[in-house]
Design a protein around this motif. Sequence first.
Motif, PDB file in Angstrom:
ATOM      1  N   LEU A 194       0.846  -1.184   0.000  1.00 46.37           N
ATOM      2  CA  LEU A 194       0.000   0.000   0.000  1.00 46.37           C
ATOM      3  C   LEU A 194       0.887   1.241   0.000  1.00 46.37           C
ATOM      4  N   PRO A 195       0.432   2.326  -0.587  1.00 44.35           N
ATOM      5  CA  PRO A 195       1.252   3.538  -0.625  1.00 44.35           C
ATOM      6  C   PRO A 195       1.347   4.205   0.749  1.00 44.35           C
ATOM      7  N   PHE A 196       2.528   4.710   1.069  1.00 39.39           N
ATOM      8  CA  PHE A 196       2.714   5.444   2.316  1.00 39.39           C
ATOM      9  C   PHE A 196       2.159   6.865   2.150  1.00 39.39           C
ATOM     10  N   PRO A 197       1.747   7.495   3.297  1.00 42.40           N
ATOM     11  CA  PRO A 197       1.800   7.010   4.661  1.00 42.40           C
ATOM     12  C   PRO A 197       0.683   6.006   4.966  1.00 42.40           C
ATOM     13  N   LEU A 198       0.936   5.181   6.001  1.00 44.09           N
ATOM     14  CA  LEU A 198      -0.018   4.174   6.439  1.00 44.09           C
ATOM     15  C   LEU A 198      -0.342   4.393   7.915  1.00 44.09           C
ATOM     16  N   PHE A 199      -1.429   3.763   8.346  1.00 42.88           N
ATOM     17  CA  PHE A 199      -1.851   3.875   9.751  1.00 42.88           C
ATOM     18  C   PHE A 199      -2.021   2.470  10.308  1.00 42.88           C
ATOM     19  N   LEU A 200      -1.407   2.193  11.469  1.00 40.91           N
ATOM     20  CA  LEU A 200      -1.427   0.854  12.056  1.00 40.91           C
ATOM     21  C   LEU A 200      -2.119   0.859  13.416  1.00 40.91           C
ATOM     22  N   LYS A 201      -2.902  -0.200  13.679  1.00 37.35           N
ATOM     23  CA  LYS A 201      -3.537  -0.365  14.982  1.00 37.35           C
ATOM     24  C   LYS A 201      -3.922  -1.829  15.165  1.00 37.35           C
ATOM     25  N   PRO A 202      -4.069  -2.295  16.405  1.00 35.13           N
ATOM     26  CA  PRO A 202      -4.531  -3.668  16.635  1.00 35.13           C
ATOM     27  C   PRO A 202      -5.927  -3.865  16.047  1.00 35.13           C
ATOM     28  N   ILE A 230      -2.912   2.835  19.838  1.00 33.23           N
ATOM     29  CA  ILE A 230      -2.806   3.945  18.891  1.00 33.23           C
ATOM     30  C   ILE A 230      -2.026   5.091  19.528  1.00 33.23           C
ATOM     31  N   SER A 231      -1.036   5.601  18.797  1.00 33.85           N
ATOM     32  CA  SER A 231      -0.206   6.707  19.257  1.00 33.85           C
ATOM     33  C   SER A 231       0.314   7.457  18.039  1.00 33.85           C
ATOM     34  N   ALA A 232       1.205   8.409  18.270  1.00 31.10           N
ATOM     35  CA  ALA A 232       1.831   9.116  17.150  1.00 31.10           C
ATOM     36  C   ALA A 232       2.578   8.154  16.245  1.00 31.10           C
ATOM     37  N   ASN A 233       3.059   7.039  16.812  1.00 35.41           N
ATOM     38  CA  ASN A 233       3.800   6.048  16.020  1.00 35.41           C
ATOM     39  C   ASN A 233       2.905   5.265  15.068  1.00 35.41           C
ATOM     40  N   SER A 234       1.589   5.411  15.204  1.00 34.68           N
ATOM     41  CA  SER A 234       0.670   4.667  14.340  1.00 34.68           C
ATOM     42  C   SER A 234       0.767   5.117  12.887  1.00 34.68           C
ATOM     43  N   ARG A 265       5.679   6.132   7.632  1.00 36.62           N
ATOM     44  CA  ARG A 265       5.934   6.767   6.342  1.00 36.62           C
ATOM     45  C   ARG A 265       6.958   6.035   5.484  1.00 36.62           C
ATOM     46  N   ASP A 266       7.454   4.895   5.991  1.00 31.16           N
ATOM     47  CA  ASP A 266       8.381   4.105   5.188  1.00 31.16           C
ATOM     48  C   ASP A 266       8.394   2.670   5.703  1.00 31.16           C
ATOM     49  N   LYS A 267       9.099   1.788   4.992  1.00 25.13           N
ATOM     50  CA  LYS A 267       9.093   0.365   5.322  1.00 25.13           C
ATOM     51  C   LYS A 267       9.769   0.077   6.656  1.00 25.13           C
ATOM     52  N   ILE A 268      10.768   0.859   7.004  1.00 20.03           N
ATOM     53  CA  ILE A 268      11.442   0.640   8.286  1.00 20.03           C
ATOM     54  C   ILE A 268      10.478   0.889   9.438  1.00 20.03           C
ATOM     55  N   ALA A 269       9.746   2.007   9.376  1.00 19.68           N
ATOM     56  CA  ALA A 269       8.775   2.320  10.434  1.00 19.68           C
ATOM     57  C   ALA A 269       7.632   1.311  10.439  1.00 19.68           C
ATOM     58  N   LEU A 270       7.192   0.894   9.255  1.00 18.99           N
ATOM     59  CA  LEU A 270       6.135  -0.112   9.155  1.00 18.99           C
ATOM     60  C   LEU A 270       6.541  -1.384   9.881  1.00 18.99           C
ATOM     61  N   SER A 271       7.729  -1.872   9.612  1.00 17.59           N
ATOM     62  CA  SER A 271       8.202  -3.109  10.234  1.00 17.59           C
ATOM     63  C   SER A 271       8.329  -2.943  11.747  1.00 17.59           C
ATOM     64  N   TYR A 272       8.878  -1.821  12.183  1.00 16.78           N
ATOM     65  CA  TYR A 272       9.084  -1.591  13.609  1.00 16.78           C
ATOM     66  C   TYR A 272       7.760  -1.546  14.371  1.00 16.78           C
ATOM     67  N   VAL A 273       6.812  -0.739  13.880  1.00 16.69           N
ATOM     68  CA  VAL A 273       5.542  -0.574  14.588  1.00 16.69           C
ATOM     69  C   VAL A 273       4.704  -1.846  14.525  1.00 16.69           C
ATOM     70  N   ALA A 274       4.688  -2.527  13.378  1.00 17.08           N
ATOM     71  CA  ALA A 274       3.922  -3.770  13.257  1.00 17.08           C
ATOM     72  C   ALA A 274       4.429  -4.821  14.239  1.00 17.08           C
ATOM     73  N   LYS A 275       5.739  -4.980  14.334  1.00 18.04           N
ATOM     74  CA  LYS A 275       6.313  -5.958  15.264  1.00 18.04           C
ATOM     75  C   LYS A 275       5.999  -5.588  16.706  1.00 18.04           C
ATOM     76  N   LEU A 276       6.053  -4.299  16.993  1.00 17.40           N
ATOM     77  CA  LEU A 276       5.739  -3.830  18.348  1.00 17.40           C
ATOM     78  C   LEU A 276       4.298  -4.163  18.730  1.00 17.40           C
ATOM     79  N   LEU A 277       3.363  -3.876  17.826  1.00 17.56           N
ATOM     80  CA  LEU A 277       1.952  -4.138  18.112  1.00 17.56           C
ATOM     81  C   LEU A 277       1.654  -5.629  18.186  1.00 17.56           C
TER      82      LEU A 277
END
Length: 332
Positions: free
Chosen positions: A140-148, A157-161, A164-176
């Motif tokens: 999907l095109p960035f930016p994206l929004f992540l939540k359980p 849900i936080s500012a980290n949700s 804007r790139d694949k590195i942040a996507l991987s980090y936040v997804a693994k965290l959640l």
Amino acid sequence: MLIGMTYDLKDDYLAAGYPLEAVAEFDSLITIDAIDDSLRLLGYETIRIGNIKALVAFLAQGNRCDLVFNIAEGLHGLCREAQIPALLDAYEIPYVFSDSHILAVTLHKGMTKAVVREQGVPTADYFVIHDEEEIERVDLPFPLFLKPVGGGTGMGISANSIVRDKIALSYVAKLLLAEFRQPVLVETYLDGREFTVGITGTREGARAIGVMEIVVDPSCDLGVYSYKTKQEYLDFAKYHLVGGEVALECEKVALSAWNALGCRDGGRIDVKMDSLGRVNFLEVNPLAGLNPVDSDLPILCRKAGISYHELITRIMDSALLRMGKARSRCIS
């Protein structure tokens, strides 16, 4: 008519050692007292039962009631909101709000979006991540929004949700995935105005009771309507009723989603605009919070000139209509 009340009391779970965010959706005595007072004002006899374990004991002892006013969110699993309704189904005891099947589907935000999209309701493109291996499949095109997928009250849900790139996507997804131990919903980020639509009624009787815009101070979680924002809404969030074409479009999307999902009696639909001002379905809350002071639905009602007692009356009228009973008698 004897009405049983089922609920999860937040203080009980905090006393048992559960963290605050894990019980964020649970209710206080203020809410229980307010609902009880309104039901008694309508002329009903009430009995406070409590959570699912209390209900199991209540039923096992041979006790019964004519109707259950259920606001229990449940604690474990993605069918947690459906647990008490399913048990009541087994005992053929009617209850207020959506049935067990609907509550099971709507707690999973990904399944909910699949249903409304199939019915032609606009909603942002999405992907559901079930494990770390699936992160690479997000296209999907960035930016994206992540939540359980099964969170509520801004949980997870936080500012980290916003990523804007694949590195942040991987980090936040693994965290959640690790923290909430459930799938993660990834959506195309909608950067427009956000609204919540209050609804009462069922099927052709469903009506929007107001459209409220949610404006978050950008100093809090970058303006995201997050767990922190919701807990500190007096400092960081402003709520405004809206009208005109914007309200009509929000109501149209919300009622279409409400009926596509088969929701009943009362609740909320959250919607948000994209960059072009098009209204999209965000999520549904078929067990909307009913704290008379702090919950979004009662706040919306107050702004629309609808008293808390009238809100409970409308919810009860819808439930009784489904049961083929006489409407409530409002004696406020």
